[in-house]
Design a protein around this motif. Structure first.
Motif, PDB file in Angstrom:
ATOM      1  N   LEU A 240       0.796  -1.300   0.153  1.00  0.00           N
ATOM      2  CA  LEU A 240      -0.061  -0.064   0.119  1.00  0.00           C
ATOM      3  C   LEU A 240       0.834   1.491   0.095  1.00  0.00           C
ATOM      4  O   LEU A 240       0.428   2.004  -0.690  1.00  0.00           O
ATOM      5  CB  LEU A 240      -0.819  -0.009   1.219  1.00  0.00           C
ATOM      6  CG  LEU A 240      -2.117  -0.805   0.897  1.00  0.00           C
ATOM      7  CD1 LEU A 240      -3.050  -0.669   2.308  1.00  0.00           C
ATOM      8  CD2 LEU A 240      -3.112   0.299   0.043  1.00  0.00           C
ATOM      9  N   LYS A 241       1.939   1.338   0.874  1.00  0.00           N
ATOM     10  CA  LYS A 241       2.836   2.320   0.859  1.00  0.00           C
ATOM     11  C   LYS A 241       3.427   2.683  -0.494  1.00  0.00           C
ATOM     12  O   LYS A 241       3.733   3.696  -1.073  1.00  0.00           O
ATOM     13  CB  LYS A 241       3.844   1.921   2.046  1.00  0.00           C
ATOM     14  CG  LYS A 241       4.683   3.467   2.347  1.00  0.00           C
ATOM     15  CD  LYS A 241       5.708   3.121   3.359  1.00  0.00           C
ATOM     16  CE  LYS A 241       6.652   4.253   3.661  1.00  0.00           C
ATOM     17  NZ  LYS A 241       7.585   3.925   4.835  1.00  0.00           N
ATOM     18  N   GLU A 242       3.724   1.714  -1.135  1.00  0.00           N
ATOM     19  CA  GLU A 242       4.576   1.577  -2.674  1.00  0.00           C
ATOM     20  C   GLU A 242       3.663   2.525  -3.501  1.00  0.00           C
ATOM     21  O   GLU A 242       4.188   2.973  -4.301  1.00  0.00           O
ATOM     22  CB  GLU A 242       4.883   0.173  -3.013  1.00  0.00           C
ATOM     23  CG  GLU A 242       5.521   0.198  -4.291  1.00  0.00           C
ATOM     24  CD  GLU A 242       7.005   0.529  -4.337  1.00  0.00           C
ATOM     25  OE1 GLU A 242       7.442   1.032  -5.395  1.00  0.00           O
ATOM     26  OE2 GLU A 242       7.507   0.771  -3.207  1.00  0.00           O
ATOM     27  N   VAL A 243       2.408   2.387  -3.587  1.00  0.00           N
ATOM     28  CA  VAL A 243       1.507   2.923  -4.579  1.00  0.00           C
ATOM     29  C   VAL A 243       0.937   4.173  -4.035  1.00  0.00           C
ATOM     30  O   VAL A 243       0.140   4.747  -4.689  1.00  0.00           O
ATOM     31  CB  VAL A 243       0.403   1.910  -5.011  1.00  0.00           C
ATOM     32  CG1 VAL A 243       0.873   0.740  -5.774  1.00  0.00           C
ATOM     33  CG2 VAL A 243      -0.327   1.232  -3.740  1.00  0.00           C
ATOM     34  N   GLY A 244       1.116   4.326  -2.715  1.00  0.00           N
ATOM     35  CA  GLY A 244       0.782   5.810  -2.169  1.00  0.00           C
ATOM     36  C   GLY A 244      -0.649   5.903  -1.818  1.00  0.00           C
ATOM     37  O   GLY A 244      -1.312   6.974  -1.809  1.00  0.00           O
ATOM     38  N   PHE A 245      -1.321   4.706  -1.148  1.00  0.00           N
ATOM     39  CA  PHE A 245      -2.781   4.780  -1.009  1.00  0.00           C
ATOM     40  C   PHE A 245      -2.691   4.227   0.575  1.00  0.00           C
ATOM     41  O   PHE A 245      -1.972   3.493   0.973  1.00  0.00           O
ATOM     42  CB  PHE A 245      -3.710   3.974  -1.493  1.00  0.00           C
ATOM     43  CG  PHE A 245      -3.944   4.633  -2.918  1.00  0.00           C
ATOM     44  CD1 PHE A 245      -4.981   5.554  -3.027  1.00  0.00           C
ATOM     45  CD2 PHE A 245      -3.081   4.561  -4.037  1.00  0.00           C
ATOM     46  CE1 PHE A 245      -5.297   6.114  -4.174  1.00  0.00           C
ATOM     47  CE2 PHE A 245      -3.531   4.994  -5.369  1.00  0.00           C
ATOM     48  CZ  PHE A 245      -4.542   5.931  -5.362  1.00  0.00           C
ATOM     49  N   PRO A 246      -3.374   5.035   1.639  1.00  0.00           N
ATOM     50  CA  PRO A 246      -3.559   4.646   2.937  1.00  0.00           C
ATOM     51  C   PRO A 246      -4.665   3.389   3.094  1.00  0.00           C
ATOM     52  O   PRO A 246      -5.517   3.322   2.223  1.00  0.00           O
ATOM     53  CB  PRO A 246      -4.020   5.821   3.909  1.00  0.00           C
ATOM     54  CG  PRO A 246      -4.654   6.514   2.746  1.00  0.00           C
ATOM     55  CD  PRO A 246      -4.154   6.458   1.435  1.00  0.00           C
ATOM     56  N   GLU A 247      -4.486   2.814   4.196  1.00  0.00           N
ATOM     57  CA  GLU A 247      -5.067   1.509   4.486  1.00  0.00           C
ATOM     58  C   GLU A 247      -6.840   2.127   4.710  1.00  0.00           C
ATOM     59  O   GLU A 247      -7.446   1.344   4.268  1.00  0.00           O
ATOM     60  CB  GLU A 247      -4.752   0.961   5.860  1.00  0.00           C
ATOM     61  CG  GLU A 247      -5.404  -0.209   6.087  1.00  0.00           C
ATOM     62  CD  GLU A 247      -5.135  -0.944   7.100  1.00  0.00           C
ATOM     63  OE1 GLU A 247      -5.799  -1.752   7.938  1.00  0.00           O
ATOM     64  OE2 GLU A 247      -3.688  -0.981   7.487  1.00  0.00           O
ATOM     65  N   PRO A 248      -6.980   3.276   5.429  1.00  0.00           N
ATOM     66  CA  PRO A 248      -8.336   3.617   5.344  1.00  0.00           C
ATOM     67  C   PRO A 248      -9.162   3.933   3.922  1.00  0.00           C
ATOM     68  O   PRO A 248     -10.293   3.729   3.756  1.00  0.00           O
ATOM     69  CB  PRO A 248      -8.418   5.075   6.141  1.00  0.00           C
ATOM     70  CG  PRO A 248      -7.222   4.913   6.844  1.00  0.00           C
ATOM     71  CD  PRO A 248      -6.197   4.057   6.063  1.00  0.00           C
ATOM     72  N   TRP A 249      -8.263   4.293   2.888  1.00  0.00           N
ATOM     73  CA  TRP A 249      -8.742   4.520   1.540  1.00  0.00           C
ATOM     74  C   TRP A 249      -9.438   3.174   1.166  1.00  0.00           C
ATOM     75  O   TRP A 249     -10.147   3.013   0.609  1.00  0.00           O
ATOM     76  CB  TRP A 249      -7.908   5.182   0.740  1.00  0.00           C
ATOM     77  CG  TRP A 249      -8.300   5.367  -0.800  1.00  0.00           C
ATOM     78  CD1 TRP A 249      -8.833   6.281  -1.087  1.00  0.00           C
ATOM     79  CD2 TRP A 249      -8.138   4.335  -1.750  1.00  0.00           C
ATOM     80  NE1 TRP A 249      -9.219   6.219  -2.498  1.00  0.00           N
ATOM     81  CE2 TRP A 249      -8.698   4.990  -3.025  1.00  0.00           C
ATOM     82  CE3 TRP A 249      -7.551   2.896  -1.651  1.00  0.00           C
ATOM     83  CZ2 TRP A 249      -8.737   4.084  -3.982  1.00  0.00           C
ATOM     84  CZ3 TRP A 249      -7.559   2.469  -2.839  1.00  0.00           C
ATOM     85  CH2 TRP A 249      -8.110   3.124  -3.937  1.00  0.00           C
ATOM     86  N   LEU A 250      -8.333   1.939   1.185  1.00  0.00           N
ATOM     87  CA  LEU A 250      -8.656   0.739   0.748  1.00  0.00           C
ATOM     88  C   LEU A 250      -9.881   0.172   1.588  1.00  0.00           C
ATOM     89  O   LEU A 250     -10.762  -0.371   0.707  1.00  0.00           O
ATOM     90  CB  LEU A 250      -7.379  -0.129   1.197  1.00  0.00           C
ATOM     91  CG  LEU A 250      -7.420  -1.318   0.778  1.00  0.00           C
ATOM     92  CD1 LEU A 250      -7.606  -1.712  -0.936  1.00  0.00           C
ATOM     93  CD2 LEU A 250      -6.289  -2.489   1.056  1.00  0.00           C
ATOM     94  N   LEU A 251      -9.887   0.390   2.704  1.00  0.00           N
ATOM     95  CA  LEU A 251     -11.140  -0.335   3.458  1.00  0.00           C
ATOM     96  C   LEU A 251     -12.616   0.572   2.962  1.00  0.00           C
ATOM     97  O   LEU A 251     -13.515  -0.095   2.975  1.00  0.00           O
ATOM     98  CB  LEU A 251     -10.938   0.096   5.019  1.00  0.00           C
ATOM     99  CG  LEU A 251      -9.624  -0.804   5.877  1.00  0.00           C
ATOM    100  CD1 LEU A 251      -9.660  -0.479   7.215  1.00  0.00           C
ATOM    101  CD2 LEU A 251      -9.912  -2.364   5.578  1.00  0.00           C
ATOM    102  N   LYS A 252     -12.397   1.724   2.716  1.00  0.00           N
ATOM    103  CA  LYS A 252     -13.481   2.515   2.258  1.00  0.00           C
ATOM    104  C   LYS A 252     -13.926   2.078   0.782  1.00  0.00           C
ATOM    105  O   LYS A 252     -15.145   1.748   0.474  1.00  0.00           O
ATOM    106  CB  LYS A 252     -13.186   4.009   2.106  1.00  0.00           C
ATOM    107  CG  LYS A 252     -14.513   4.710   1.756  1.00  0.00           C
ATOM    108  CD  LYS A 252     -14.130   6.280   1.718  1.00  0.00           C
ATOM    109  CE  LYS A 252     -15.239   6.967   1.190  1.00  0.00           C
ATOM    110  NZ  LYS A 252     -14.805   8.356   1.307  1.00  0.00           N
ATOM    111  N   GLU A 253     -12.967   1.635  -0.067  1.00  0.00           N
ATOM    112  CA  GLU A 253     -13.092   1.207  -1.374  1.00  0.00           C
ATOM    113  C   GLU A 253     -13.946  -0.298  -1.039  1.00  0.00           C
ATOM    114  O   GLU A 253     -14.783  -0.666  -2.073  1.00  0.00           O
ATOM    115  CB  GLU A 253     -11.970   1.018  -2.238  1.00  0.00           C
ATOM    116  CG  GLU A 253     -11.471   2.323  -2.578  1.00  0.00           C
ATOM    117  CD  GLU A 253     -12.611   3.113  -3.372  1.00  0.00           C
ATOM    118  OE1 GLU A 253     -12.738   2.575  -4.442  1.00  0.00           O
ATOM    119  OE2 GLU A 253     -12.398   4.443  -3.311  1.00  0.00           O
ATOM    120  N   LEU A 254     -13.533  -1.040  -0.276  1.00  0.00           N
ATOM    121  CA  LEU A 254     -14.001  -2.350  -0.123  1.00  0.00           C
ATOM    122  C   LEU A 254     -15.381  -2.229   0.684  1.00  0.00           C
ATOM    123  O   LEU A 254     -16.232  -3.031   0.050  1.00  0.00           O
ATOM    124  CB  LEU A 254     -13.132  -3.212   0.803  1.00  0.00           C
ATOM    125  CG  LEU A 254     -11.891  -3.440   0.533  1.00  0.00           C
ATOM    126  CD1 LEU A 254     -10.935  -4.295   1.620  1.00  0.00           C
ATOM    127  CD2 LEU A 254     -11.812  -4.398  -0.793  1.00  0.00           C
TER     128      LEU A 254
END
Length: 232
Positions: A184-198
């Motif tokens: 996630l850090k490599e592509v520059g997105f935080p974990e909350p953003w990923l959880l929101k997309e899910l």
């Protein structure tokens, strides 16, 4: 029984045993062998050949030795499927050789890869200039994966309909139902953003076998089979 018939019977029995064991190990063993599997194959072949010809060796003890040698790669495969940490320990991680058209000399030295070998592998991918490569990695099976820069890739229909963007390699941000924070850090997105997309897709992390994300925010999923069955 004549000795030649004993040799024939022992050979057929050993061949049948090897066939059964190989079927148990699965088709993966037929494609790319790891270093450990390569050593195991040589050793088992030597044992089987000696056991076939030397009538003084007990057949039962020889078959026990073969089964023990095949047991270890079977255990390695099982543990690799169950644990991502063990998989990284046993198989290692891909090494990045080229990023943004620049060769990483330290990575080449670490893998004992010469520049000539790298260029040879690039030519096999129909790439003749390292500067044209956006991303190139040496995978754990020894293959070189290459992603060309966007302007060097073949023109696709969607390229005519979208604004030009620089392509970036996707990262596996979720594997085996677990979030990879480093990816996630490599592509520059935080974990909350990923959880929101899910959450938008009504998905849980545990239901995802593989999720890949690039720096443009393109997110793709591969769900566990049981999840697909429930959705259908």
């Amino acid at each position: 029984m004549p000795e030649y018939l004993q040799v024939a019977v022992r050979s057929l029995f050993i061949l049948l045993s090897l066939f059964i064991i190989t079927k148990l190990l699965g088709k993966k063993q037929l494609s790319k062998l790891s270093f450990f599997e390569y050593i195991t194959g040589i050793t088992v072949g030597s044992i089987a050949g000696t056991l076939s010809m030397d009538l003084g060796l007990p057949l039962s003890e020889g078959l026990m030795s073969i089964f023990l040698w095949f047991l270890f790669p079977l255990m390695f495969s099982y543990l690799s499927l169950k644990s991502s940490r063990f998989r990284r320990f046993a198989e290692g991680k891909p090494s990045v050789f080229i990023k943004d058209g620049k060769i990483d000399e330290k990575a080449l030295k670490k893998e004992q890869y010469s520049i000539d070998e790298l260029l040879e592998q690039l030519r096999k991918k129909d790439v003749f200039r390292a500067a044209d490569v956006e991303f190139a990695t040496l995978d754990t099976n020894g293959d070189l994966s290459v992603l060309l820069k966007k302007e060097k890739q073949p023109l696709l229909k969607e390229d005519m309909m979208t604004v030009f963007q620089r392509s970036t390699p996707p990262q596996a941000v979720i594997t085996d139902g677990k979030i990879d924070e480093a990816a996630l850090k490599e592509v520059g997105f935080p974990e909350p953003w990923l959880l929101k997309e899910l959450s938008k897709r009504q998905l849980s992390v545990e239901a995802i076998f593989l999720a890949q994300l690039d720096k443009e925010g393109n997110l793709t999923f591969d769900l566990y089979n049981w999840t697909n069955t429930q959705q259908n």
